[in-house]
Every structure is written in structure tokens, then in C-alpha cells.
Design an enzyme around this catalytic site. Sequence first.
Site, PDB file in Angstrom:
ATOM      1  CG  ASP A  29       3.546  -2.972   5.521  1.00 60.59           C
ATOM      2  OD1 ASP A  29       4.014  -3.315   4.408  1.00 60.59           O
ATOM      3  OD2 ASP A  29       3.027  -1.853   5.720  1.00 60.59           O
ATOM      4  CG  HIS A  46       8.920  -9.780  -0.814  1.00 60.78           C
ATOM      5  ND1 HIS A  46       8.082  -9.084   0.031  1.00 60.78           N
ATOM      6  CD2 HIS A  46       8.870  -9.116  -2.009  1.00 60.78           C
ATOM      7  CE1 HIS A  46       7.562  -8.059  -0.616  1.00 60.78           C
ATOM      8  NE2 HIS A  46       8.022  -8.049  -1.856  1.00 60.78           N
ATOM      9  CG  LEU A 140      -0.364 -22.245  14.909  1.00 58.03           C
ATOM     10  CD1 LEU A 140      -0.927 -21.194  15.877  1.00 58.03           C
ATOM     11  CD2 LEU A 140       1.035 -21.828  14.481  1.00 58.03           C
TER      12      LEU A 140
HETATM   13  C1  IPE Z   1      -0.773  -4.925   3.263  1.00 55.91           C
HETATM   14  O1  IPE Z   1       0.429  -4.292   3.012  1.00 55.91           O
HETATM   15  C2  IPE Z   1      -0.802  -6.266   2.601  1.00 55.91           C
HETATM   16  C3  IPE Z   1       0.123  -7.259   3.111  1.00 55.91           C
HETATM   17  C4  IPE Z   1       0.930  -7.107   4.138  1.00 55.91           C
HETATM   18  C5  IPE Z   1       0.123  -8.508   2.427  1.00 55.91           C
HETATM   19  P1  IPE Z   1       0.609  -3.235   1.829  1.00 55.91           P
HETATM   20  O2  IPE Z   1       1.999  -2.767   1.923  1.00 55.91           O
HETATM   21  O3  IPE Z   1       0.163  -3.832   0.557  1.00 55.91           O
HETATM   22  O4  IPE Z   1      -0.439  -2.099   2.243  1.00 55.91           O
HETATM   23  P2  IPE Z   1      -0.421  -0.531   1.996  1.00 55.91           P
HETATM   24  O5  IPE Z   1      -0.314  -0.330   0.518  1.00 55.91           O
HETATM   25  O6  IPE Z   1       0.745   0.033   2.719  1.00 55.91           O
HETATM   26  O7  IPE Z   1      -1.714  -0.050   2.582  1.00 55.91           O
HETATM   27  C1  IPE Z   2       4.808  -6.615   2.910  1.00 57.80           C
HETATM   28  O1  IPE Z   2       5.916  -5.805   2.688  1.00 57.80           O
HETATM   29  C2  IPE Z   2       4.740  -7.787   1.972  1.00 57.80           C
HETATM   30  C3  IPE Z   2       3.675  -7.712   0.962  1.00 57.80           C
HETATM   31  C4  IPE Z   2       2.770  -6.781   0.885  1.00 57.80           C
HETATM   32  C5  IPE Z   2       3.632  -8.776  -0.015  1.00 57.80           C
HETATM   33  P1  IPE Z   2       5.901  -4.682   1.584  1.00 57.80           P
HETATM   34  O2  IPE Z   2       6.351  -5.261   0.301  1.00 57.80           O
HETATM   35  O3  IPE Z   2       4.584  -4.003   1.548  1.00 57.80           O
HETATM   36  O4  IPE Z   2       7.014  -3.696   2.136  1.00 57.80           O
HETATM   37  P2  IPE Z   2       6.978  -2.115   2.138  1.00 57.80           P
HETATM   38  O5  IPE Z   2       5.721  -1.690   2.804  1.00 57.80           O
HETATM   39  O6  IPE Z   2       7.040  -1.684   0.712  1.00 57.80           O
HETATM   40  O7  IPE Z   2       8.202  -1.720   2.915  1.00 57.80           O
HETATM   41 MG    MG Z   3       3.834  -2.400   2.546  1.00 63.75          MG
END
Ligand code: IPE
Ligand code: IPE
Ligand code: MG
Length: 249
Positions: A29, A46, A140
Site C-alpha cells: 500500500d 504503481h 519460492l
Molecule cells: C488494499 O489497498 C489493496 C491492495 C493493496 C491491492 P487499498 O488501498 O485498496 O485499501 P484501502 O482502500 O486503503 O482499504
Molecule cells: C496500493 O497503493 C496499490 C493498489 C491498491 C493497486 P495505492 O494505490 O492504494 O496507494 P495509496 O493508498 O492511494 O497511497
Molecule cells: Mg491504498
Amino acid sequence: MNCGFYCVHLPDIMSDKRAIPNHVAIIMDGNGRWAKQRGKERYEGHLMGVEAVRGVVRAAVRNGVSWLTLYAFSTENWGRPQAEVDAIMELFCRTVVSEGKELAEQGVRVRIMGERTRFSKQVLEMIEHIERLTSGGDRLTLVLAFNYSSRREMVLAAQSLAERVANGELKVKDIDEECFASSLMTVAIPDPDLIIRTSGECRLSNFLLWQASYSEFYFPEVLWPDFTEEEFDKAMEEYAHRERRYGLV
Ligand code: IPE
Ligand code: IPE
Ligand code: MG
């Protein structure tokens, strides 16, 4: 018997007691925030997130971890702006092409976990390609949770068990924890010993709800693109100091 300093400490020195998690699962995240902090598009976050994946896979192999699950895209993530969803799907395909060979050479077997619905034909082809290309990996197993939702996984398990009962293949009284677990998408995957979520958020966001019953949790503040091999080693160090009791004394 008091046999002195050397005798008391010898067993600790001689045996490497450092606990290594067999299965590490990571909620990657913070990509969007990483990009925003730098005045970039979320997509750039990303993109850098893929770099972090590369390092973490290397670190997992080096640490002797056998299973690594990465939460890459949740079922809820389809609700993001279409341009971001498209960019993530595109990035997945490009990464499969650029990393596939090296993953296979490293002995990494890739499995994609999630419902294979809503994906484009191209993404589906890439999923099949990477699984086939890396099927011989024995160092792995990298499980990529992609279009994954733990609640949905459990609903599907309940449906399949109900169907087997209705067909007369299964008796209600034979539905136990083992039977339920083997109806989940994680069948044959051990429960995660350690769950890491980067970016300081402390929630599961629909990830491995059943499987996390006795997992250890680790919530580093760093955003996912900054989660280096050293950060992974820090998590291993933290895990080594955890005492897991499983409800016992
Ligand atoms: C969880 O992250 C999903 C992934 C890392 C793929 P999100 O950013 O989507 O989750 P919330 O919205 O903060 O709970
Ligand atoms: C995690 O990073 C990746 C996915 C959920 C695909 P985010 O895109 O949720 O990044 P934040 O949480 O908005 O910073
Ligand atoms: Mg996120």
C-alpha cells in the site's frame, strides 16, 4: 548442574534459532501517496511499486522464505478511475513480459489468486503465460492476489460446499475447518506467518481474513515503493522476536 558460562551459552551459539516465516503476505500500500508526494501521477507510484516487488522477491529468496503472497489488486480496486485501473492492468502485462524469464531463472513459481472474471483477454493470456513459464520453480512460490476479495473467496467456498452436499458427495457433519480451508482459493497454500502492510495503514482490506487467524502483523510506515530489501530484512528481524502462542500458555 552448573557447568559454567561456556556450557550454558553453547547451545544458543551452536544452533541457529532465528525463526524464519514460511509464508509472508504483503499488502502493498502507498503507491498513490508516494506519487502524490512527488507531484507525479498515481501511475508513477504503481510503476515504482513494481521495482519494490523485484527487491522483495530477491529478499524473500535470500531469507529462505518459501511462500510470498502479494496483494496487487483487490476486487474493490475496480472502483478506481478507469484510467488508473487500465494502467494497473497494462503494468501487470508489461511486468509479466519483462520479469517472467528472470523469475523462472530464480526458481520462483508464480500463481495468480483471484476470480478470473472481468479481466481482458490479454490479461488472462498473461496470467496463463506466467503460470506456465514459472511452473517449475521450486525455491519460492509467489502468489499474486489479483482481483482478490477474501469475503468473496469465502462465499464461493460456501457455494461449492453446498453444491457438494446437494449432490450427495459430502455430508454436512463432515464440513470441518480443514474441509472449509480446502475449498478456499488458498488450498494447498500454508497460512501466512507474517502479514506486512506498508504505508502505516493498519487494516486488512479484505485480505486473507480466514487465513490470518494466527498471523503476526507488521505495519511499517514506509510507502510501498520505498519498501526495499533492507526493509524486508527488518521485517524478518521483527518476526524473529515474536512469540507465537496459538492460545496456549
Ligand atoms: C488494499 O489497498 C489493496 C491492495 C493493496 C491491492 P487499498 O488501498 O485498496 O485499501 P484501502 O482502500 O486503503 O482499504
Ligand atoms: C496500493 O497503493 C496499490 C493498489 C491498491 C493497486 P495505492 O494505490 O492504494 O496507494 P495509496 O493508498 O492511494 O497511497
Ligand atoms: Mg491504498
